[in-house]
Design an enzyme around this catalytic site. Structure first.
Site, PDB file in Angstrom:
ATOM      1  N   HIS A   6       0.844  -1.206   0.000  1.00  0.00           N
ATOM      2  CA  HIS A   6       0.000   0.000   0.000  1.00  0.00           C
ATOM      3  C   HIS A   6       0.879   1.256   0.000  1.00  0.00           C
ATOM      4  O   HIS A   6       1.946   1.284   0.607  1.00  0.00           O
ATOM      5  CB  HIS A   6      -0.889   0.034   1.248  1.00  0.00           C
ATOM      6  CG  HIS A   6      -1.918  -1.055   1.312  1.00  0.00           C
ATOM      7  ND1 HIS A   6      -2.940  -1.157   0.412  1.00  0.00           N
ATOM      8  CD2 HIS A   6      -2.081  -2.076   2.201  1.00  0.00           C
ATOM      9  CE1 HIS A   6      -3.700  -2.202   0.745  1.00  0.00           C
ATOM     10  NE2 HIS A   6      -3.189  -2.777   1.805  1.00  0.00           N
ATOM     11  N   GLU A  52       2.418  -6.783   2.672  1.00  0.00           N
ATOM     12  CA  GLU A  52       1.596  -5.650   3.088  1.00  0.00           C
ATOM     13  C   GLU A  52       2.442  -4.455   3.511  1.00  0.00           C
ATOM     14  O   GLU A  52       1.938  -3.542   4.161  1.00  0.00           O
ATOM     15  CB  GLU A  52       0.636  -6.037   4.226  1.00  0.00           C
ATOM     16  CG  GLU A  52      -0.629  -5.187   4.264  1.00  0.00           C
ATOM     17  CD  GLU A  52      -1.469  -5.427   5.526  1.00  0.00           C
ATOM     18  OE1 GLU A  52      -1.133  -6.300   6.315  1.00  0.00           O
ATOM     19  OE2 GLU A  52      -2.462  -4.720   5.679  1.00  0.00           O
TER      20      GLU A  52
END
Lengths: 338, 338
Positions: B8, B283
């Site tokens: 992200h 992540e």
């Protein structure tokens, strides 16, 4: 001795279910008479237990089960307090009947008459009745009485403190256990239960509840939800959020049961969580009841998985017996231990 | 080649966050002028990426990251569709800038302009724009736009079908990923994310979505939430509920990433889930960012755990590369594979 800390009376006689139907019918039509709890004979209770929980407990080598009303039938989402009290009393009285018939094999844990954001006084009264008058050793506490809408406050909120004060005074633990799901996003057994376990644990990391109640004890069922699988995530999150390390902050007061229905899951649980925090349980007759075609044994025969775990015998004895007696100290009284 | 399917842009330049603040200010005070997305230089983007995601990707031996806007900042709970569209566009355009600057290291996955129970037309339009015009290879789909109140319909409901039709036509997968939690019961990173993963999987067991959309593909992040740890529970529940076995019913279309931050969790994931269904991911920079004092390495350096898993090299190559190229077929175009 092998103590299963998590069994439910999911095989109640039909008359008890009819009582519930009558309760709900009266809520829909207040002109109906207030129903009375079902008259159920000892024989009916024996029939419902002998071939089910008791047979399986014995077949699998268990001695004693901590037994509570069917979790999904607690239905705390029904908002009428009077109905909740009558239902919890009837369910708990039935558990007491089972325990009285089989004192060597069952000990009671009670359902509380919770309602969504309702006052907790009734729950405290019922807890006291069950522990002090009926000899129960614990209770089930629903962190989401709304049934999947999660409108209540986190477990660290002062809303819950009156109940915690009673739990501490009575020296009984609470198992954190939701009931049926009224939210179509959450299957009760496949999502809501596990989500509640996971959410409760994180609430305890975020808060500081056990500084307020140092002797309060929670059992988080279903192997702790997602927590042990994500143990690194929780250790790392506690650090990132500036919370204390998990061992001192929550793991002095929180215990996971072993309701995990395959060998790799039980292996992981026993690997990452201190054995002092693991309590043997099967949840039978619970969520999953069939035979695993890969093993030929019942999914919920969790004793088999624990027997196969690579742990010394004294550690296994903690999981099978000693931890339960420590977390549920009133068990010793029931077991006749001085 | 090592493909990280879940990263992200959590390190956006401050001006992008100010744009969001201006959006929210205008919702509170409609007299304010409509804000314009921030003017951000290439240099600012490089600064935000070079020392963060790109440095870590390279240090840890990764080659390419599927990169999407910050999940918790999607804020689909804000109900104004126009605001949602402008915010998703700005976030996705920024991802496109990153991908354009580092075409060898990043591929885009887009944020959708969802709103709670809002129509999905805007999401379809933005998905098409990102895939067809900007070369994105996937999207993030929020199963709970309400942000922890779970007021939307399950993923198997026809409400979602227009989006699925576009995903199938474009041949891109969706990662099931919620955003911030507006419910104090759910910590976003420690409960809401994992609960969503778990709930989505159970919805797919209950329904029959992949009979309707045989080529639709979902990536369930964070190692599948609670699912692999409770794999026996899910196999048993499918059986008890009269659903087909998991392999044919859901596991032809559902994939778990490896965002599980300790060795025993990754070991379990690779043990119980077919390696064809596991996609490497970290992540980063995500939920957990520090160093595990027990190992001396970053919690989210998931490549280390996978390197240590006992699997043949060809199986690991599936997890690190081949599965991602199969689930995200548009990657090959970006990678220059004919």
């Amino acid at each position: 001795m092998i103590i299963d800390c998590h069994g439910h009376y999911t095989t109640v006689p039909a008359a008890h279910k009819r009582f519930r139907e009558q309760q709900l019918a009266r809520l829909a039509d207040p002109g109906l008479p207030a129903p009375e709890p079902a008259q159920i004979s000892d024989e009916e209770i024996r029939q419902s237990i002998d071939e089910n929980q008791l047979r399986l407990l014995r077949e699998r080598g268990g001695d004693l089960m901590i037994f509570s009303p069917q979790a999904s039938a607690m239905e705390h989402h029904v908002p009428d307090p009077e109905t909740a009290v009558a239902w919890a009393r009837a369910c708990n009285d039935l558990i007491h009947r089972v325990v009285t018939l089989y004192p060597e094999h069952f000990a009671g844990a009670c359902q509380l008459p919770q309602t969504p954001n309702g006052p907790l006084e009734d729950s405290v009264v019922e807890l006291r009745r069950c522990v002090e008058e009926l000899g129960f050793v614990g209770c089930n506490l629903n962190p989401d009485p709304s049934g999947g809408h999660w409108t209540s406050r986190p477990l660290t909120d002062e809303y819950w403190f009156p109940l915690y004060e009673a739990l501490v005074e009575l020296d009984v633990p609470a198992m954190i256990h939701v009931s049926a799901s009224c939210n179509p996003n959450f299957h009760a057994l496949g999502a809501h239960y596990l989500n509640a376990d996971t959410s409760a644990f994180m609430q305890l990391i975020e808060g500081d509840l056990f500084a307020e109640f140092p002797t309060l004890r929670f059992v988080i069922p279903h192997g702790g939800g997602a927590v042990p699988y994500h143990w690194g995530r929780y250790r790392g999150l506690a650090d990132r959020l500036g919370r204390p390390a998990l061992d001192g902050h929550v793991m002095g007061n929180v215990f996971f049961d072993t309701c995990v229905y395959h060998q790799p899951g039980i292996d992981l649980l026993c690997d990452v969580v201190d054995v002092d925090n693991v309590l043997f349980a099967s949840e039978m007759l619970g969520a999953v009841r069939g035979v695993d075609p890969e093993t030929g044994f019942h999914w919920d025969d969790t004793k088999r998985y624990l027997d196969a775990v690579d742990l010394p015998a004294e550690e296994k004895r903690k999981i099978f017996e000693l931890n339960a007696r420590r977390v549920y100290p009133r068990l010793d009284e029931r077991l006749g231990v001085p």
